[in-house]
Every structure is written in C-alpha cells, then in structure tokens.
Enzyme design. Structure first.
Site, PDB file in Angstrom:
ATOM      1  N   TYR A 150      -3.078  11.348   3.084  1.00 49.49           N
ATOM      2  CA  TYR A 150      -3.743  10.042   3.123  1.00 49.49           C
ATOM      3  C   TYR A 150      -2.874   9.028   2.417  1.00 49.49           C
ATOM      4  O   TYR A 150      -2.385   9.272   1.308  1.00 49.49           O
ATOM      5  CB  TYR A 150      -5.112  10.137   2.433  1.00 49.49           C
ATOM      6  N   ASP A 245       4.701   9.085  -1.485  1.00 49.40           N
ATOM      7  CA  ASP A 245       3.477   8.393  -1.884  1.00 49.40           C
ATOM      8  C   ASP A 245       2.971   9.107  -3.136  1.00 49.40           C
ATOM      9  O   ASP A 245       2.345  10.167  -3.055  1.00 49.40           O
ATOM     10  CB  ASP A 245       2.456   8.448  -0.749  1.00 49.40           C
ATOM     11  N   LYS A 273      -3.455   3.978  -9.008  1.00 50.77           N
ATOM     12  CA  LYS A 273      -4.307   4.744  -9.925  1.00 50.77           C
ATOM     13  C   LYS A 273      -3.882   4.659 -11.397  1.00 50.77           C
ATOM     14  O   LYS A 273      -4.223   3.714 -12.080  1.00 50.77           O
ATOM     15  CB  LYS A 273      -4.408   6.193  -9.447  1.00 50.77           C
TER      16      LYS A 273
HETATM   17  C1  LIG Z   1      -1.850   9.576  -1.976  1.00 52.89           C
HETATM   18  C2  LIG Z   1      -2.681   8.333  -1.830  1.00 52.89           C
HETATM   19  N1  LIG Z   1      -2.136   7.248  -1.284  1.00 52.89           N
HETATM   20  C3  LIG Z   1      -2.825   6.107  -1.152  1.00 52.89           C
HETATM   21  C4  LIG Z   1      -4.130   6.014  -1.563  1.00 52.89           C
HETATM   22  C5  LIG Z   1      -4.888   4.736  -1.407  1.00 52.89           C
HETATM   23  O1  LIG Z   1      -5.093   4.155  -2.663  1.00 52.89           O
HETATM   24  P1  LIG Z   1      -6.305   3.130  -2.906  1.00 52.89           P
HETATM   25  O2  LIG Z   1      -7.572   3.903  -2.799  1.00 52.89           O
HETATM   26  O3  LIG Z   1      -6.038   2.583  -4.281  1.00 52.89           O
HETATM   27  O4  LIG Z   1      -6.198   2.074  -1.856  1.00 52.89           O
HETATM   28  C6  LIG Z   1      -4.747   7.124  -2.144  1.00 52.89           C
HETATM   29  C7  LIG Z   1      -6.151   7.073  -2.589  1.00 52.89           C
HETATM   30  O5  LIG Z   1      -6.763   8.022  -2.949  1.00 52.89           O
HETATM   31  C8  LIG Z   1      -3.998   8.315  -2.282  1.00 52.89           C
HETATM   32  O6  LIG Z   1      -4.537   9.420  -2.823  1.00 52.89           O
END
Ligand SMILES: Cc1ncc(COP(=O)(O)O)c(C=O)c1O
Length: 435
Positions: A150, A245, A273
């Site tokens: 994700y 990511d 985060k």
């Molecule tokens: C690996 C990863 N990338 C991107 C995101 C998206 O981040 P946000 O919820 O702050 O938009 C998340 C959210 O859980 C994530 O776990």
C-alpha cells in the site's frame, strides 16, 4: 486489564452509531471500522504511553500506536512539552521556518538514500509526489508496484493495494479511471523474476519500482534474502529508479529505516508517520540530482499550504531526538521479540499452525502453516481464527489492529509487564479457539 465479564462498550456503540449518520461508515479512514473482524470499533477518549482508554473507561495495551507514529509511546511528555511551546508561536506559518531545516537535517543524517527532502502532509501525498518525480526524472511513464503493498490512496497506486482494500474485499476502487492505472504494472512481492520479466517486456518504458521494503500492509512480510539486492541491480541495469516506501518502516525497522537494516540504498524514499510524531506529515527525499527536479529548484510541480507545518516539525524533531538515544532500538527489539515469540509459542502449544515474526518494533502473526512471502501467501491465513482472536484480545484489554492484513507495532513505552499481560490474555483466547 479488563475482565471479559465486565467488558462493556455502551458509550462507544452510541457514539459510533451516531457517527454512521454523519460520516461514511462512521469513520475518517476505513480500516478503523472493524469491518473485517466484526463487532463495532471502540471509541477512544485518551492515549498515553502504551495505553488507550475508551469512552466507557476500559483500558487497553495498544499495539497499533495510531498506525505507527507512536513509537515513543503516546503523548510522550517531551513531545507534548515541545508542542506546547511551539503552539504559543502559532499553528501555521505558510512560510519557511528554521524548524524545517532541523528536521530535514535529521532525516538526511539518518536515512542513507536521502540527500535532500521535501515535506508534505501525509504518506499518500509523499507517494503520489514521488511517482511524479520518478516519471519526471526518467521521462518514462510505467512504474512497478507489488501486490499487497500500500502506498496511499492516490489513483495510480490503488492497484492490488493490500490491507484496507483487501479488508473491505474491494479488488480496486470504483472511481479510479483505467487510464490512471494503465501505467501501473504489478508484480508478486519477493519474486524477482517477475520484475525482470516486466523490464524485458517494456524496455526503456519503466520509470522505476516502488515497494515497502518490509511489508506491513499485507500483514508483516519480510524480503527474502537477495530480493532487495536484486531490485537494486535490475533497476540500475535498466536506468530505472528504486523507491523504498518507508512511510511505515522509516525510523521503525532501524533509525535509518529498512534501507539501513538491509544495507540497500534506493534512489528515493518516502516517509510519514514517525517523522511527524503523531501530527500529520509525510516526506519524500533522495539523491540530490533527482530532488533538484522538484519545484521551485526544478520543473516538477508539487506544493502544500500546510507542508512543513511548525507543529508537525516540532513533534517530529522531538520524536527523532528520543529515538536517537543509545539503546532505543535494542529495547524495541527485546520487547518485540518477547511478544512475537511468545505469541507463536502459545499458538503452537494450542495446536494452531501459525507463521510470523518481527523486526525491531514491527511484528505479525498469520494463522497459516504456509511460509508467508507475499500477499497470496498471507491470504491463506484462517480469518475464522483471526476474528475471535482479535475480539478475545480486545475483551481482555489488548488492542490489536482490526485486520489480519496489518502489522503490529510496539513502542518504547511497552514494558515487559505489558508483554506478560498480553501473552497471558493470548493464552486464554487462543486456547479457546478450535485448531
Ligand atoms: C507503506 C505506506 N505507504 C503510504 C501510506 C499512506 O500514508 P497516509 O495514511 O499517511 O496517507 C501508508 C499508510 O499506512 C503506508 O503504510
């Protein structure tokens, strides 16, 4: 810990019921709705350290940590203290501040791939922008992502996107035009041959590969030896970019993220985060020659009214200061090891086939005997066991992510005693589930 007989969530239910008339599904983000574990979500009143209190007064040991940011424990007094001071100076500048320099330097010093960084407001924004940057820099349109990873909810990345989407049983989302994902190629996590085949199939068309270097959004899945190394090599050989990511893994798997832990340096990295210490934040960064494409240094446009917000910067700086202290990651590893190994042992003793593991402050357990290397493996987990496991733990004061396809998080606030209490609860619950 609450006993199951006294477990009441009357106020939670009232509030959630009212919320459903006001907001879609009663929540501001889908996984919070407990759809995949049944029952209704508890409504929080307060968080502190390793604990949550709900509106009915129940206390829980928390292994969600607001989905990752709370690695120092919720509402750490030093973070809150710094925020009080920052608050007196105002909530938003919309102009440069020295705080951005401080956090940027800390991120650059910590994360091997990052020589220059841009702050945004969420992980979604960071991934959306990094995709544009990959394409702008290489002049190519196609990207490769992995099923079960994700990267936020931007159209181009909402393809086989793991947890939230999987939890709701939606293979993709309506509203995402085919044209938006036409250039998004997907491969199986940990399958290097599939990636190589895609590069062969589309020579000089692929801008790069984006992945969670340790997956948290299909449950907890680690890269098999050679996978990250192979991706580094194949992207380099084809003039494409490698993007980690690290929105979830950054400052969690190690201070320098998964890239420090595994010794593989991508070209670009996304963060979120933890670097906002519980306030809305995201960031993307990497090689200076690539980042120099970003406006106003270069032509790739990306902007944000609240980006670099002084409160988010302050919470991030203080959080990283706390994490940088000697021994923190050893402490996280010790606590998480005890929890993870304890859970797997309890399941085994009760005759359940499980697989799982941990790294630093991240862990997971699947109810399957199959080794889990990708999202399809994760889906062999017996959800009819996860559901009563989750519910039983909740009733005993243990708050786990309400989906099998999410990783668990520990923090510096979790004590050995918290883990003992968690394992005692797990023993009761798991022994009551039919193998
Ligand atoms: C690996 C990863 N990338 C991107 C995101 C998206 O981040 P946000 O919820 O702050 O938009 C998340 C959210 O859980 C994530 O776990």
């Amino acid at each position: 810990m609450v006993s199951t007989t006294s477990f009441k969530t009357t106020k939670s239910q009232e509030i959630f019921s009212a919320a459903q008339e006001l907001m879609p599904g009663g929540v501001s983000s889908p996984v919070r709705a407990f759809k995949s574990v049944g029952g209704e979500p508890i409504v929080f009143d307060q968080v502190k350290g390793a604990y949550i209190w709900d509106v009915d007064g129940n206390q829980y040991i928390d292994y969600v940590g607001t989905w990752g940011p709370a690695i120092c424990g919720h509402a750490h007094p030093e973070v809150i203290g710094a925020l009080h001071q920052a608050l007196d100076k105002g909530t938003s500048f919309g102009a440069p501040s020295a705080l951005e320099n401080v956090l940027a330097q800390m991120v650059i010093d910590a994360v091997p791939s990052i020589e220059m960084v841009r702050f945004v407001n969420s992980g979604t924004e960071a991934c959306m922008a990094v995709l544009r940057l990959m394409r702008a820099f290489t002049g190519r349109d196609k990207i490769i992502k992995f099923s079960g990873c994700y990267h936020g909810h931007a159209d181009m990345l909402l393809v086989q996107a793991g947890s939230g989407v999987a939890t709701l049983g939606l293979p993709d989302s309506p509203g995402v035009p085919k044209s938006a994902t036409a250039n998004t190629l997907t491969a199986t996590y940990n399958d290097l041959d599939e990636v190589k085949a895609l590069f062969e199939q589309y020579p000089n068309e692929i801008a790069g590969v984006i992945l969670e270097p340790v997956v948290g959004n299909s449950g907890f899945i680690t890269p098999v030896p050679g996978f990250l190394e192979g991706l580094r090599e194949v992207t380099q050989n084809h003039g494409a970019l490698l993007v980690f990511d690290e929105v979830m893994t950054g400052f969690r798997i190690a201070y320098g993220g998964a890239q420090e832990k595994f010794g593989i340096t991508p070209d670009l990295t996304t963060l979120g985060k933890i670097i906002g210490g519980g306030l809305p934040v995201g960031a993307y960064g990497g090689r200076k020659d690539i980042m120099s494409m970003v406006a106003p240094a270069g032509p790739m446009y990306q902007a944000g009214t609240l980006s670099g917000n002084p409160l988010a910067m302050t919470a991030g700086i203080k959080t990283l200061e706390l994490l940088k202290k000697p021994g923190t990651y050893e402490q996280l590893e010790t606590i998480t090891k005890k929890l993870s190994e304890g859970l797997l042992q309890i399941a085994k003793d009760s005759g359940h086939a499980t697989t799982g593991g941990y790294i630093s402050a991240m862990f997971g357990m699947f109810f399957t005997g199959v080794p889990v290397h990708n999202f399809d493996d994760a889906k062999t987990s017996d959800l009819s066991k996860f559901t009563p496991f989750h519910r039983g733990m909740l009733e005993r004061g243990i708050y786990l992510a309400p989906s099998q396809f999410e990783a668990g998080f520990t923090s510096l606030a979790h004590t050995e005693e918290d883990i003992d209490r968690t394992l005692a609860a797990a023993k009761e619950v798991i022994s009551g589930i039919k193998p």
